[in-house]
Design an enzyme around this catalytic site. Structure first.
Site, short mmCIF file in Angstrom:
data_model
loop_
_atom_site.label_atom_id
_atom_site.label_comp_id
_atom_site.label_asym_id
_atom_site.label_seq_id
_atom_site.Cartn_x
_atom_site.Cartn_y
_atom_site.Cartn_z
N LYS A 58 0.83 -1.21 0.00
CA LYS A 58 0.00 0.00 0.00
C LYS A 58 0.86 1.26 0.00
N ALA A 192 -3.37 -12.84 -12.85
CA ALA A 192 -4.07 -11.54 -12.76
C ALA A 192 -4.94 -11.54 -11.52
N GLY A 193 -4.37 -11.95 -10.39
CA GLY A 193 -5.10 -11.90 -9.12
C GLY A 193 -4.79 -10.60 -8.41
N VAL A 194 -4.94 -10.63 -7.09
CA VAL A 194 -4.81 -9.39 -6.32
C VAL A 194 -3.39 -8.83 -6.40
N ILE A 195 -2.39 -9.69 -6.19
CA ILE A 195 -1.01 -9.20 -6.19
C ILE A 195 -0.62 -8.74 -7.59
N VAL A 281 0.64 -16.32 -8.29
CA VAL A 281 -0.37 -17.33 -8.63
C VAL A 281 -0.98 -17.94 -7.36
N GLY A 282 -1.08 -17.14 -6.31
CA GLY A 282 -1.70 -17.61 -5.08
C GLY A 282 -0.67 -17.93 -4.01
N HIS A 455 -22.93 15.42 2.67
CA HIS A 455 -22.86 15.94 1.30
C HIS A 455 -21.82 17.06 1.24
P1 FAD Z 1 1.34 -14.23 8.15
O1 FAD Z 1 1.15 -12.78 8.04
O2 FAD Z 1 1.90 -14.96 7.00
O3 FAD Z 1 2.25 -14.47 9.43
C1 FAD Z 1 2.67 -15.73 9.82
C2 FAD Z 1 3.90 -15.58 10.67
O4 FAD Z 1 4.22 -16.85 11.24
C3 FAD Z 1 5.15 -15.14 9.91
O5 FAD Z 1 5.69 -14.02 10.53
C4 FAD Z 1 6.09 -16.34 9.98
O6 FAD Z 1 7.44 -15.96 10.10
C5 FAD Z 1 5.62 -16.99 11.26
N1 FAD Z 1 5.91 -18.43 11.31
C6 FAD Z 1 5.56 -19.38 10.42
N2 FAD Z 1 5.93 -20.60 10.86
C7 FAD Z 1 6.55 -20.40 12.05
C8 FAD Z 1 7.15 -21.28 12.99
N3 FAD Z 1 7.13 -22.61 12.82
N4 FAD Z 1 7.71 -20.74 14.10
C9 FAD Z 1 7.71 -19.38 14.29
N5 FAD Z 1 7.13 -18.53 13.44
C10 FAD Z 1 6.56 -19.02 12.34
N6 FAD Z 1 -4.45 -8.88 3.03
C11 FAD Z 1 -5.34 -7.90 3.27
O7 FAD Z 1 -6.30 -8.12 4.01
N7 FAD Z 1 -5.19 -6.66 2.71
C12 FAD Z 1 -4.16 -6.37 1.89
O8 FAD Z 1 -4.07 -5.24 1.41
C13 FAD Z 1 -3.21 -7.38 1.61
N8 FAD Z 1 -2.16 -7.13 0.81
C14 FAD Z 1 -1.25 -8.12 0.58
C15 FAD Z 1 -0.20 -7.84 -0.27
C16 FAD Z 1 0.74 -8.81 -0.54
C17 FAD Z 1 1.89 -8.49 -1.47
C18 FAD Z 1 0.64 -10.08 0.08
C19 FAD Z 1 1.67 -11.14 -0.16
C20 FAD Z 1 -0.41 -10.36 0.93
C21 FAD Z 1 -1.37 -9.38 1.18
N9 FAD Z 1 -2.47 -9.63 2.00
C22 FAD Z 1 -3.40 -8.65 2.22
C23 FAD Z 1 -2.66 -10.93 2.66
C24 FAD Z 1 -2.19 -10.85 4.11
O9 FAD Z 1 -0.84 -10.45 4.13
C25 FAD Z 1 -2.36 -12.19 4.78
O10 FAD Z 1 -3.70 -12.61 4.67
C26 FAD Z 1 -2.00 -12.09 6.26
O11 FAD Z 1 -0.67 -11.66 6.42
C27 FAD Z 1 -2.19 -13.44 6.94
O12 FAD Z 1 -1.90 -13.30 8.27
P2 FAD Z 1 -1.38 -14.52 9.16
O13 FAD Z 1 -1.12 -13.95 10.52
O14 FAD Z 1 -2.30 -15.66 9.03
O15 FAD Z 1 -0.02 -14.99 8.50
P1 NAI Z 2 -4.74 -14.74 -6.26
O1 NAI Z 2 -5.35 -16.02 -5.85
O2 NAI Z 2 -5.41 -13.47 -5.95
O3 NAI Z 2 -4.51 -14.75 -7.82
C1 NAI Z 2 -3.75 -15.72 -8.48
C2 NAI Z 2 -4.10 -15.69 -9.95
O4 NAI Z 2 -3.15 -16.48 -10.64
C3 NAI Z 2 -5.48 -16.28 -10.22
O5 NAI Z 2 -6.20 -15.40 -11.05
C4 NAI Z 2 -5.16 -17.59 -10.90
O6 NAI Z 2 -6.14 -18.00 -11.83
C5 NAI Z 2 -3.84 -17.26 -11.58
N1 NAI Z 2 -3.02 -18.44 -11.87
C6 NAI Z 2 -2.83 -19.54 -11.10
N2 NAI Z 2 -1.97 -20.39 -11.71
C7 NAI Z 2 -1.61 -19.81 -12.87
C8 NAI Z 2 -0.74 -20.19 -13.92
N3 NAI Z 2 -0.09 -21.34 -13.91
N4 NAI Z 2 -0.60 -19.35 -14.97
C9 NAI Z 2 -1.27 -18.16 -15.02
N5 NAI Z 2 -2.10 -17.75 -14.04
C10 NAI Z 2 -2.27 -18.56 -12.98
O7 NAI Z 2 -3.25 -14.80 -5.67
P2 NAI Z 2 -2.13 -13.70 -5.49
O8 NAI Z 2 -2.40 -12.52 -6.36
O9 NAI Z 2 -0.85 -14.41 -5.61
O10 NAI Z 2 -2.32 -13.25 -4.01
C11 NAI Z 2 -2.29 -14.23 -2.95
C12 NAI Z 2 -3.27 -13.90 -1.89
O11 NAI Z 2 -2.78 -12.81 -1.11
C13 NAI Z 2 -4.62 -13.44 -2.41
O12 NAI Z 2 -5.46 -14.53 -2.66
C14 NAI Z 2 -5.13 -12.62 -1.29
O13 NAI Z 2 -5.82 -13.43 -0.40
C15 NAI Z 2 -3.88 -12.07 -0.64
N6 NAI Z 2 -3.73 -10.67 -1.04
C16 NAI Z 2 -4.69 -9.79 -0.67
C17 NAI Z 2 -4.62 -8.47 -1.05
C18 NAI Z 2 -5.71 -7.56 -0.67
O14 NAI Z 2 -6.51 -7.92 0.17
N7 NAI Z 2 -5.78 -6.36 -1.23
C19 NAI Z 2 -3.49 -7.96 -1.82
C20 NAI Z 2 -2.55 -8.98 -2.20
C21 NAI Z 2 -2.67 -10.28 -1.79
#
Ligand code: FAD
Ligand code: NAI
Length: 477
Positions: A58, A192-195, A281-282, A455
């Site tokens: 962000k 073409a997902g969220v990331i 890709v997830g 408004h």
């Molecule tokens: P995580 O945040 O993955 O935290 C897990 C923690 O556990 C890590 O710190 C890891 O080091 C630790 N851990 C794992 N195994 C062990 C172990 N055995 N011992 C000790 N520590 C361990 N979600 C949103 O809602 N809004 C967004 O805007 C958004 N943007 C995102 C952008 C990107 C680029 C990515 C990748 C994800 C985004 N997400 C977003 C998704 C969000 O980051 C995750 O859903 C969230 O972080 C999950 O929280 P969690 O606590 O389950 O796991």
């Molecule tokens: P995603 O699940 O959002 O999108 C993955 C995309 O990749 C899907 O459209 C899928 O069809 C495609 N895909 C899968 N395999 C493929 C292949 N072999 N070739 C081409 N396309 C393929 O996953 P993404 O973007 O990696 O993000 C992971 C997760 O992180 C999200 O599901 C979301 O939960 C979380 N996230 C949330 C954000 C938010 O809340 N704003 C921002 C970023 C991530």
């Protein structure tokens, strides 16, 4: 002698650190195991979200949006700017500073709530006398801790594809894609997902020519069809080259960049030459080395720890929350599960309505929704009414130069109860909160329509769409 806790949380991402804080608020003796190290080698709390997810993405989205505004949109306001340029190092530095501030903030909250941070890798070692034994391993060795309750919150990691080696330099997952050391001229994105859409937008705004290759034949399949159609149009106009229905054949990286061989939706072989490639890709759940086998915990076929509606595993006193269990991989979903589980341990009766969890994609305009889509309602045979209102008819949106998008409200045809709200607009992430509250209270569309909204504000569009859904009486249309 093992230290004994009421609750040990494994993982300090948004699910785990919130669970730890809520458990401490409820009077429990709490420890949280966390192994994360940031690129400087320092231990850090906050998980994916704070370190390489929500927060840094962000920050870059905001910076790149400012750049785009200066380049292309300030002129409309009669403001001329010359010599606009990007200092990428400074932009990334700002992002890192925000991350540092946020992760240090969790350290402060842990101290304030007297939560012990056990630094290292945590794993189940077994159980004895009704206590779970957790080993914490770090450079100093292995320590044994005990607790009556364990909350697994180990999160997720990027899914990689076979034959596409991620080096986080040329071929990157989210970690590398948040820290490119230069702006690529040509960027490829697989997925073409969220990331893909968020980070693709960041680098496009900064000057990259971005091509997004998506396997599915439909764009943003999880969104309401009307939203997906509108966004495809808008993103394409912005310059994202989105290809659907593709099959990735071969990816090779060399001195000059990355070459992606792919087959298009007509079956024709294509090649994409790029300077960098993002693979988005997830994500897959993190259970490696957790010692699940030592206590008999199982995962489902996709690797998620199996839990019931309230995040209980089949073991007494062992819970799992956040990305490591079923449901959307969203930070706020994990946070709410953390609160729920801490309150369950305290004997309370918490509840999460998973249908009321909002989703947001932080593109420009943002996409946000809560509840069901029109296509889901059709598939479920629900009789519904729909109302839609455009931001182009809202004075505040026009004043801000942000007239793109709409709000769509879906309500039950008989009872008028709101079943889904879908927004494409600036600040949709904030606007959707009203819809989530309304749905939690099982409000009708008329309820939103009869509530006074400020408004001029973007929120008036939510009200107008609700009025349109309720009995087709939007006032400004
Ligand atoms: P995580 O945040 O993955 O935290 C897990 C923690 O556990 C890590 O710190 C890891 O080091 C630790 N851990 C794992 N195994 C062990 C172990 N055995 N011992 C000790 N520590 C361990 N979600 C949103 O809602 N809004 C967004 O805007 C958004 N943007 C995102 C952008 C990107 C680029 C990515 C990748 C994800 C985004 N997400 C977003 C998704 C969000 O980051 C995750 O859903 C969230 O972080 C999950 O929280 P969690 O606590 O389950 O796991
Ligand atoms: P995603 O699940 O959002 O999108 C993955 C995309 O990749 C899907 O459209 C899928 O069809 C495609 N895909 C899968 N395999 C493929 C292949 N072999 N070739 C081409 N396309 C393929 O996953 P993404 O973007 O990696 O993000 C992971 C997760 O992180 C999200 O599901 C979301 O939960 C979380 N996230 C949330 C954000 C938010 O809340 N704003 C921002 C970023 C991530």
């Amino acid at each position: 002698m093992a230290e004994r806790y009421d609750v040990i949380v494994i993982g300090a991402g948004p699910a785990g650190y919130i669970a730890a804080i809520r458990a401490a608020q409820l009077g429990f003796k709490v420890a949280c195991v966390e192994k994360w190290r940031n690129p400087a080698g320092e231990r850090a709390l906050g998980g994916t979200c704070l370190n390489v997810g929500c927060i840094p993405s962000k920050a870059l989205l905001a910076s790149s949006e400012e750049y785009e505004k200066a380049l292309h949109h300030l002129g409309e306001h009669g403001i001329a700017v010359d010599g606009v340029s990007v200092d990428l190092g400074r932009m990334l530095g700002r992002k890192d500073q925000i991350v540092g501030k946020m992760t240090k903030g969790i350290e402060f909250l842990f101290r304030k709530n007297k939560i012990a941070w056990l630094q290292g890798h945590g794993r189940f070692a077994g159980s004895a006398d009704g206590l779970w034994r957790i080993e914490v391993e770090n450079e100093a060795g292995v320590e044994l801790e005990e607790a009556r309750n364990v909350i697994v919150a180990t999160g997720s990691k990027a899914r990689h594809l076979p034959g596409i080696p991620v080096d986080n330099r040329l071929i990157c997952d989210n970690e590398g894609a948040l820290a490119f050391d230069s702006i690529p001229k040509r960027l490829g994105v697989i997925g073409a997902g969220v990331i893909g859409l968020e980070l693709g937008s960041v680098w496009r705004r900064l000057g990259a020519k971005v091509t997004v290759l998506e396997a599915l034949p439909t764009f943003l399949a999880a969104c309401d069809d009307a939203v997906a159609r509108e966004c495809r149009k808008i993103f394409t106009k912005q310059g994202l080259d989105i290809r659907l229905g593709v099959k990735i054949d071969e990816v090779r990286s060399g001195k000059k960049g990355v070459s992606v061989g792919w087959t298009d939706d007509q079956g024709a072989a294509q090649t994409l030459e790029v300077d960098r490639l993002i693979v988005s890709v997830g994500r897959v759940p993190n259970t490696e080395g957790l010692g699940l086998e030592n206590v008999g915990l199982t995962t489902d076929e996709r690797g998620f720890i199996e839990v019931d509606d309230q995040c209980r595993t089949k073991l007494p006193g062992v819970y799992a929350i956040g990305d490591v269990v079923r449901g959307p991989m969203l930070a706020h979903k994990g946070e709410d599960e953390g609160v729920m589980v801490a309150e369950l341990i305290a004997g309370q009766k918490p509840h999460i309505d998973y249908n009321c969890i909002p989703w947001v994609v932080y593109t420009s305009p943002e996409i946000a929704w809560v509840g069901r889509t029109e296509q889901q309602l059709k598939a479920d045979g629900v009789a519904y009414k729909a109302g839609q209102f455009p931001f182009a008819a809202n004075g505040r949106a026009l004043g801000m130069g942000l007239g793109e998008g709409f709000v769509k409200v879906l309500a039950d045809a008989r009872t008028d109860e709101i079943l889904g709200v879908h927004i494409v607009s600036a600040n949709a992430s904030d606007l959707i909160a009203e819809a989530a509250v309304a749905m939690e209270f099982r409000a009708s569309a008329e309820d939103i329509g009869r509530v006074c909204h400020p408004h001029p504000s973007l929120s008036e569009v939510v009200r107008e769409a609700a009025l349109a859904a309720s009995d087709k009486r939007a006032l400004n249309m």
